[in-house]
Design a protein around this motif. Sequence first.
Motif, PDB file in Angstrom:
ATOM      1  N   PHE A 156      -5.229 -78.660 -36.647  1.00 20.96           N
ATOM      2  CA  PHE A 156      -5.137 -80.095 -36.398  1.00 20.96           C
ATOM      3  C   PHE A 156      -5.099 -80.823 -37.730  1.00 20.96           C
ATOM      4  O   PHE A 156      -5.809 -80.452 -38.669  1.00 20.96           O
ATOM      5  CB  PHE A 156      -6.342 -80.582 -35.591  1.00 20.96           C
ATOM      6  N   LYS A 157      -4.246 -81.835 -37.803  1.00 16.95           N
ATOM      7  CA  LYS A 157      -4.240 -82.732 -38.959  1.00 16.95           C
ATOM      8  C   LYS A 157      -4.940 -83.993 -38.501  1.00 16.95           C
ATOM      9  O   LYS A 157      -4.404 -84.741 -37.679  1.00 16.95           O
ATOM     10  CB  LYS A 157      -2.809 -83.017 -39.409  1.00 16.95           C
ATOM     11  N   ASN A 158      -6.148 -84.201 -39.013  1.00 15.18           N
ATOM     12  CA  ASN A 158      -7.064 -85.195 -38.440  1.00 15.18           C
ATOM     13  C   ASN A 158      -7.269 -84.853 -36.964  1.00 15.18           C
ATOM     14  O   ASN A 158      -7.773 -83.776 -36.667  1.00 15.18           O
ATOM     15  CB  ASN A 158      -6.543 -86.610 -38.649  1.00 15.18           C
ATOM     16  N   THR A 159      -6.840 -85.694 -36.039  1.00  9.57           N
ATOM     17  CA  THR A 159      -7.050 -85.383 -34.623  1.00  9.57           C
ATOM     18  C   THR A 159      -5.737 -85.062 -33.896  1.00  9.57           C
ATOM     19  O   THR A 159      -5.701 -85.036 -32.670  1.00  9.57           O
ATOM     20  CB  THR A 159      -7.753 -86.562 -33.913  1.00  9.57           C
ATOM     21  N   THR A 160      -4.678 -84.816 -34.653  1.00 13.61           N
ATOM     22  CA  THR A 160      -3.373 -84.533 -34.057  1.00 13.61           C
ATOM     23  C   THR A 160      -3.033 -83.052 -34.206  1.00 13.61           C
ATOM     24  O   THR A 160      -3.164 -82.490 -35.302  1.00 13.61           O
ATOM     25  CB  THR A 160      -2.265 -85.362 -34.747  1.00 13.61           C
ATOM     26  N   LEU A 161      -2.610 -82.418 -33.124  1.00 14.77           N
ATOM     27  CA  LEU A 161      -2.206 -81.024 -33.175  1.00 14.77           C
ATOM     28  C   LEU A 161      -1.045 -80.878 -34.155  1.00 14.77           C
ATOM     29  O   LEU A 161      -0.016 -81.530 -34.020  1.00 14.77           O
ATOM     30  CB  LEU A 161      -1.786 -80.541 -31.780  1.00 14.77           C
ATOM     31  N   HIS A 162      -1.218 -79.996 -35.129  1.00 17.79           N
ATOM     32  CA  HIS A 162      -0.258 -79.902 -36.245  1.00 17.79           C
ATOM     33  C   HIS A 162       0.544 -78.600 -36.234  1.00 17.79           C
ATOM     34  O   HIS A 162       1.731 -78.588 -36.550  1.00 17.79           O
ATOM     35  CB  HIS A 162      -1.029 -80.038 -37.560  1.00 17.79           C
ATOM     36  N   ALA A 163      -0.106 -77.480 -35.905  1.00 14.46           N
ATOM     37  CA  ALA A 163       0.595 -76.188 -35.919  1.00 14.46           C
ATOM     38  C   ALA A 163      -0.091 -75.197 -34.988  1.00 14.46           C
ATOM     39  O   ALA A 163      -1.313 -75.190 -34.869  1.00 14.46           O
ATOM     40  CB  ALA A 163       0.636 -75.629 -37.339  1.00 14.46           C
ATOM     41  N   ARG A 164       0.729 -74.360 -34.342  1.00 12.31           N
ATOM     42  CA  ARG A 164       0.221 -73.300 -33.473  1.00 12.31           C
ATOM     43  C   ARG A 164       0.427 -71.937 -34.131  1.00 12.31           C
ATOM     44  O   ARG A 164       1.398 -71.727 -34.846  1.00 12.31           O
ATOM     45  CB  ARG A 164       0.941 -73.307 -32.119  1.00 12.31           C
ATOM     46  N   TRP A 165      -0.479 -71.036 -33.844  1.00  7.94           N
ATOM     47  CA  TRP A 165      -0.371 -69.675 -34.360  1.00  7.94           C
ATOM     48  C   TRP A 165       0.891 -69.021 -33.804  1.00  7.94           C
ATOM     49  O   TRP A 165       1.110 -69.011 -32.594  1.00  7.94           O
ATOM     50  CB  TRP A 165      -1.593 -68.862 -33.947  1.00  7.94           C
ATOM     51  N   PRO A 166       1.744 -68.470 -34.678  1.00  6.06           N
ATOM     52  CA  PRO A 166       2.973 -67.830 -34.197  1.00  6.06           C
ATOM     53  C   PRO A 166       2.671 -66.555 -33.417  1.00  6.06           C
ATOM     54  O   PRO A 166       1.868 -65.725 -33.856  1.00  6.06           O
ATOM     55  CB  PRO A 166       3.736 -67.526 -35.488  1.00  6.06           C
ATOM     56  N   GLY A 167       3.301 -66.406 -32.272  1.00  8.19           N
ATOM     57  CA  GLY A 167       3.013 -65.289 -31.383  1.00  8.19           C
ATOM     58  C   GLY A 167       3.277 -63.924 -31.968  1.00  8.19           C
ATOM     59  O   GLY A 167       2.659 -62.932 -31.569  1.00  8.19           O
ATOM     60  N   TYR A 168       4.188 -63.834 -32.942  1.00 12.63           N
ATOM     61  CA  TYR A 168       4.546 -62.537 -33.525  1.00 12.63           C
ATOM     62  C   TYR A 168       3.537 -62.066 -34.570  1.00 12.63           C
ATOM     63  O   TYR A 168       3.569 -60.917 -35.022  1.00 12.63           O
ATOM     64  CB  TYR A 168       5.937 -62.614 -34.184  1.00 12.63           C
ATOM     65  N   LEU A 169       2.606 -62.934 -34.970  1.00  9.87           N
ATOM     66  CA  LEU A 169       1.690 -62.631 -36.065  1.00  9.87           C
ATOM     67  C   LEU A 169       0.340 -62.155 -35.539  1.00  9.87           C
ATOM     68  O   LEU A 169      -0.286 -62.820 -34.709  1.00  9.87           O
ATOM     69  CB  LEU A 169       1.505 -63.889 -36.922  1.00  9.87           C
ATOM     70  N   ASP A 170      -0.106 -60.979 -36.008  1.00 15.21           N
ATOM     71  CA  ASP A 170      -1.427 -60.481 -35.625  1.00 15.21           C
ATOM     72  C   ASP A 170      -2.508 -61.357 -36.236  1.00 15.21           C
ATOM     73  O   ASP A 170      -2.349 -61.866 -37.351  1.00 15.21           O
ATOM     74  CB  ASP A 170      -1.629 -59.045 -36.113  1.00 15.21           C
ATOM     75  N   ILE A 171      -3.598 -61.525 -35.503  1.00 13.40           N
ATOM     76  CA  ILE A 171      -4.715 -62.309 -36.033  1.00 13.40           C
ATOM     77  C   ILE A 171      -5.515 -61.435 -36.985  1.00 13.40           C
ATOM     78  O   ILE A 171      -6.372 -60.647 -36.581  1.00 13.40           O
ATOM     79  CB  ILE A 171      -5.602 -62.867 -34.902  1.00 13.40           C
ATOM     80  N   LYS A 172      -5.174 -61.549 -38.252  1.00 14.40           N
ATOM     81  CA  LYS A 172      -5.814 -60.798 -39.320  1.00 14.40           C
ATOM     82  C   LYS A 172      -6.264 -61.773 -40.407  1.00 14.40           C
ATOM     83  O   LYS A 172      -5.723 -62.867 -40.541  1.00 14.40           O
ATOM     84  CB  LYS A 172      -4.843 -59.778 -39.932  1.00 14.40           C
ATOM     85  N   TYR A 173      -7.234 -61.338 -41.191  1.00 12.96           N
ATOM     86  CA  TYR A 173      -7.793 -62.147 -42.274  1.00 12.96           C
ATOM     87  C   TYR A 173      -6.710 -62.718 -43.187  1.00 12.96           C
ATOM     88  O   TYR A 173      -6.652 -63.933 -43.419  1.00 12.96           O
ATOM     89  CB  TYR A 173      -8.768 -61.268 -43.061  1.00 12.96           C
ATOM     90  N   GLU A 174      -5.834 -61.865 -43.690  1.00 12.53           N
ATOM     91  CA  GLU A 174      -4.791 -62.317 -44.603  1.00 12.53           C
ATOM     92  C   GLU A 174      -3.785 -63.228 -43.901  1.00 12.53           C
ATOM     93  O   GLU A 174      -3.254 -64.167 -44.502  1.00 12.53           O
ATOM     94  CB  GLU A 174      -4.067 -61.115 -45.228  1.00 12.53           C
ATOM     95  N   ASN A 175      -3.515 -62.948 -42.627  1.00 13.28           N
ATOM     96  CA  ASN A 175      -2.562 -63.775 -41.882  1.00 13.28           C
ATOM     97  C   ASN A 175      -3.105 -65.174 -41.602  1.00 13.28           C
ATOM     98  O   ASN A 175      -2.338 -66.140 -41.505  1.00 13.28           O
ATOM     99  CB  ASN A 175      -2.174 -63.086 -40.573  1.00 13.28           C
ATOM    100  N   ILE A 176      -4.418 -65.287 -41.456  1.00 14.83           N
ATOM    101  CA  ILE A 176      -5.026 -66.609 -41.262  1.00 14.83           C
ATOM    102  C   ILE A 176      -4.819 -67.448 -42.519  1.00 14.83           C
ATOM    103  O   ILE A 176      -4.463 -68.629 -42.445  1.00 14.83           O
ATOM    104  CB  ILE A 176      -6.531 -66.486 -40.925  1.00 14.83           C
ATOM    105  N   LYS A 177      -4.994 -66.832 -43.676  1.00 16.85           N
ATOM    106  CA  LYS A 177      -4.749 -67.534 -44.939  1.00 16.85           C
ATOM    107  C   LYS A 177      -3.277 -67.952 -45.045  1.00 16.85           C
ATOM    108  O   LYS A 177      -2.958 -69.069 -45.451  1.00 16.85           O
ATOM    109  CB  LYS A 177      -5.138 -66.644 -46.121  1.00 16.85           C
ATOM    110  N   LYS A 178      -2.397 -67.036 -44.661  1.00 17.10           N
ATOM    111  CA  LYS A 178      -0.965 -67.315 -44.698  1.00 17.10           C
ATOM    112  C   LYS A 178      -0.614 -68.482 -43.779  1.00 17.10           C
ATOM    113  O   LYS A 178       0.166 -69.369 -44.136  1.00 17.10           O
ATOM    114  CB  LYS A 178      -0.196 -66.067 -44.274  1.00 17.10           C
ATOM    115  N   PHE A 179      -1.202 -68.499 -42.591  1.00 18.20           N
ATOM    116  CA  PHE A 179      -0.975 -69.557 -41.600  1.00 18.20           C
ATOM    117  C   PHE A 179      -1.361 -70.918 -42.166  1.00 18.20           C
ATOM    118  O   PHE A 179      -0.631 -71.911 -42.009  1.00 18.20           O
ATOM    119  CB  PHE A 179      -1.797 -69.234 -40.343  1.00 18.20           C
ATOM    120  N   ILE A 180      -2.495 -70.979 -42.850  1.00 24.33           N
ATOM    121  CA  ILE A 180      -2.957 -72.239 -43.440  1.00 24.33           C
ATOM    122  C   ILE A 180      -2.075 -72.649 -44.614  1.00 24.33           C
ATOM    123  O   ILE A 180      -1.705 -73.818 -44.758  1.00 24.33           O
ATOM    124  CB  ILE A 180      -4.430 -72.128 -43.875  1.00 24.33           C
TER     125      ILE A 180
END
Length: 254
Positions: free
Chosen positions: A118-142
């Motif tokens: 969320f950017k302030n209170t507005t939904l800004h980005a969703r986790w891409p479905g093709y990406l595994d939820i991993k430590y490094e991928n969370i950093k990449k997502f941000i």
Amino acid sequence: MLELLNFNLIFVAKIVLIIFVKVHVANTCCKGCIDVDELTFEKVMVKYPYTLVKFDISYPYGEKHEEYAKFAKNYAKKIIHDLLIVCVGVKDYGDKDNMDLALKYSVDKNKFPEIVIFKNTTLHARWPGYLDIKYENIKKFIKENTELYIGLDGCLKEFDDIAAKFMKTSNVDEKSLILSNSKSRSDIVKGTSNIYILTMEKILKFGNNFIIDEKVRLEKLSKTKISSSKKKEISQKLNILKIFNSYMPKNDEL
């Protein structure tokens, strides 16, 4: 008799307080993040430029949750003023806690956990479905969806910028000047800044091939029987080499 009654009341109050604290701690999603609900969701987010949110079951567990918890623990203090890290526990039974909140943002309970920014209170980005939820991928997502600095372990923003300038110029005199100026900053910034300095010195001496050769050497060393502290040191050196490599001319890249 009155004193005994007062003592009993105080004793009961203490027991209730201990139970409350234990329950509250047990319900905390992970260290470094906070639990929010329909009532507190926007109230806490409005104070931060960005909020990383994990919608999940009420009592999350498993590898995906552990990867999120690892990120929260390592980065909550580093970017404390710019990024809030939260969990939203959703129930599809009983009172259906936070189910309305999940529906509001089109979060599918069958795809839990779902991570969004969320950017302030507005939904800004969703986790891409093709990406595994991993430590490094969370950093990449941000990194890909905000301007926040999410450095690799051991990396320093100021010296990442210095490394970029150093690698972008092919002029030896300019490289030498950048190295010279960075040495004075190293005494102030400290941390792993000495690794950046040493890397620039080696590149000036041996050329960009040093990055390739050093990566191979460190990776081999990391597979030998060494202490955990040495492994961490090698990992940080490899991360810093990645920064230099990312700005290397395409024909020289690893």
